[in-house]
Design an enzyme around this catalytic site. Structure first.
Site, PDB file in Angstrom:
ATOM      1  N   LYS A 156     -46.302 -42.222 -62.990  1.00 47.33           N
ATOM      2  CA  LYS A 156     -46.881 -42.021 -64.312  1.00 47.33           C
ATOM      3  C   LYS A 156     -47.408 -43.349 -64.850  1.00 47.33           C
ATOM      4  CE  LYS A 156     -45.731 -40.028 -68.818  1.00 47.33           C
ATOM      5  NZ  LYS A 156     -44.642 -39.433 -69.643  1.00 47.33           N
ATOM      6  N   TYR A 189     -31.463 -42.360 -74.262  1.00 48.29           N
ATOM      7  CA  TYR A 189     -30.249 -41.926 -73.557  1.00 48.29           C
ATOM      8  C   TYR A 189     -28.990 -42.492 -74.209  1.00 48.29           C
ATOM      9  CZ  TYR A 189     -33.688 -40.369 -70.221  1.00 48.29           C
ATOM     10  OH  TYR A 189     -34.766 -39.745 -69.650  1.00 48.29           O
ATOM     11  N   ARG A 234     -33.431 -35.904 -63.971  1.00 48.63           N
ATOM     12  CA  ARG A 234     -33.759 -37.311 -64.254  1.00 48.63           C
ATOM     13  C   ARG A 234     -33.046 -37.778 -65.525  1.00 48.63           C
ATOM     14  NH1 ARG A 234     -37.898 -41.388 -63.691  1.00 48.63           N
ATOM     15  NH2 ARG A 234     -38.806 -42.030 -65.677  1.00 48.63           N
ATOM     16  N   HIS A 265     -37.004 -32.087 -64.776  1.00 48.04           N
ATOM     17  CA  HIS A 265     -36.825 -33.342 -65.492  1.00 48.04           C
ATOM     18  C   HIS A 265     -35.400 -33.507 -66.023  1.00 48.04           C
ATOM     19  CE1 HIS A 265     -39.465 -36.658 -66.398  1.00 48.04           C
ATOM     20  NE2 HIS A 265     -38.939 -36.799 -67.597  1.00 48.04           N
ATOM     21  N   ARG A 309     -39.156 -38.315 -61.053  1.00 47.51           N
ATOM     22  CA  ARG A 309     -39.880 -37.220 -61.685  1.00 47.51           C
ATOM     23  C   ARG A 309     -40.216 -36.195 -60.610  1.00 47.51           C
ATOM     24  NH1 ARG A 309     -42.233 -42.002 -63.745  1.00 47.51           N
ATOM     25  NH2 ARG A 309     -41.970 -42.270 -66.011  1.00 47.51           N
ATOM     26  N   HIS A 316     -39.696 -47.120 -66.854  1.00 45.15           N
ATOM     27  CA  HIS A 316     -40.185 -47.116 -68.231  1.00 45.15           C
ATOM     28  C   HIS A 316     -40.807 -48.473 -68.561  1.00 45.15           C
ATOM     29  CE1 HIS A 316     -37.151 -43.757 -69.484  1.00 45.15           C
ATOM     30  NE2 HIS A 316     -38.235 -43.281 -68.909  1.00 45.15           N
TER      31      HIS A 316
END
Length: 325
Positions: free
Chosen positions: A167, A308, A276, A273, A142, A299
């Site tokens: 995050k 994705y 990424r 982003h 990120r 994640h």
């Protein structure tokens, strides 16, 4: 009546700031929460939050969705800020649920670049910004993760990066591309020279999270704690008011990317982003399993990574058009 010897009670927003810092939230979260709480109070004509409750919170959130037409994520952020005010600052818990008209969540596929588009954009970047974007794409970082990298997080021997306090305040390990090892080593040589100059001039300290400067008083000036991509100027820390060298500001990186995209004539909306997103999609295209990609991206839920696979299947989920025979 308060006597002259007694200290005046802190203002409400200062109490909010203290509570946020006690929980070690980021400065960006602090600014955001304080702004939303201020807007909540102004919306209700400067009434004190203790005089308000569920009805007023619902009215504010509904106003954001209906009149402000904000995105669902924006409304959720405002909701979190107001809840923080009541629960963590005022110590008020609501027994009844808060039922406001919620903003509609948008469902969209992320923008993904082709490998050729990525190369075209990177080739039109120079210096530090080029190196940062190569990490965004090559390691799946990120924006803040790349800019806030510290020297100790770069492991050249293991060819990996340690991502701290990402995050959700999570940590993970991701790859360091082989082709970036030498450029990063050369870059760090110049950063170290700059750090030594700062030390000679009486500066050289860096912000440490979670009050580590009290536990390790000398760590803030040690080389391994310095930012990999420091700012080109010293600035005053808004919390401690100490003059330090922070990491590169994201606005400069964003401007550089925007200019490179324009020069590369890529007709897509590209942000930090996007690289990424492209990292994850290209790994899946190359045959890596989704659990591996999930771990590299950090994640918590594989459902987040599953988006994705939808990007890979776009265009009728891979169905061949009858027009193509």
């Amino acid at each position: 009546m308060i006597s002259e010897d007694q200290p005046r009670p802190k203002k409400l927003l200062d109490q909010v700031r203290d509570a946020i810092r006690l929980k070690h939230y980021s400065y960006r979260t602090e600014v955001s929460y304080v702004d939303w709480i201020r807007r909540f109070i102004l919306f209700h004509n400067k009434r004190h939050p203790r005089e308000m409750g569920v009805v007023e919170i619902e009215a504010f959130l509904t106003h954001l969705a209906v009149d402000g037409k904000v995105a669902a994520s924006t409304q959720n952020q405002a909701f979190s800020a107001v809840l923080f005010l009541y629960r963590d600052v005022l110590g008020i818990q609501f027994e009844q649920p808060i039922q406001a008209l919620r903003a509609r969540e948008s469902r969209y596929l992320p923008t993904v670049l082709t490998p050729e588009e990525v190369r075209a954009i990177i080739e039109r970047l120079t210096g530090t910004y080029q190196l940062v974007v190569q990490l965004l794409y090559g390691s799946g970082l990120r924006q803040r993760e790349a800019l806030a990298l510290r020297v100790k997080d770069v492991d050249f021997g293991q060819r990996q990066l340690g991502i701290r306090d990402a995050k959700g305040r999570e940590c993970r390990v991701t790859m360091l591309p082989d082709r970036l090892i030498q450029p990063l080593q050369i870059h760090l040589q110049s950063v170290r020279q700059q750090h030594q100059q700062d030390l000679a001039q009486g500066y050289g300290s860096v912000y440490l999270p979670y009050a580590l400067e009290r536990k390790y008083p000398k760590a803030e000036r040690e080389w391994e704690w310095q930012f990999v991509f420091p700012s080109d100027r010293l600035s005053c820390d808004p919390r401690s008011h100490i003059t330090r060298r922070h990491y590169l500001h994201e606005s400069g990186l964003q401007r550089a990317i925007k200019q490179a995209v324009r020069q590369a004539k890529v007709s897509k909306r590209v942000s930090c982003h996007t690289f990424r997103h492209s990292f994850a999609t290209h790994l899946l295209q190359n045959g890596y399993d989704i659990r591996t990609v999930q771990e590299l991206l950090g994640h918590k839920d594989v459902k987040t990574t599953m988006i994705y696979t939808h990007v890979l299947n776009r265009g009728g989920r891979g169905v061949r058009s009858p027009l193509d025979g």
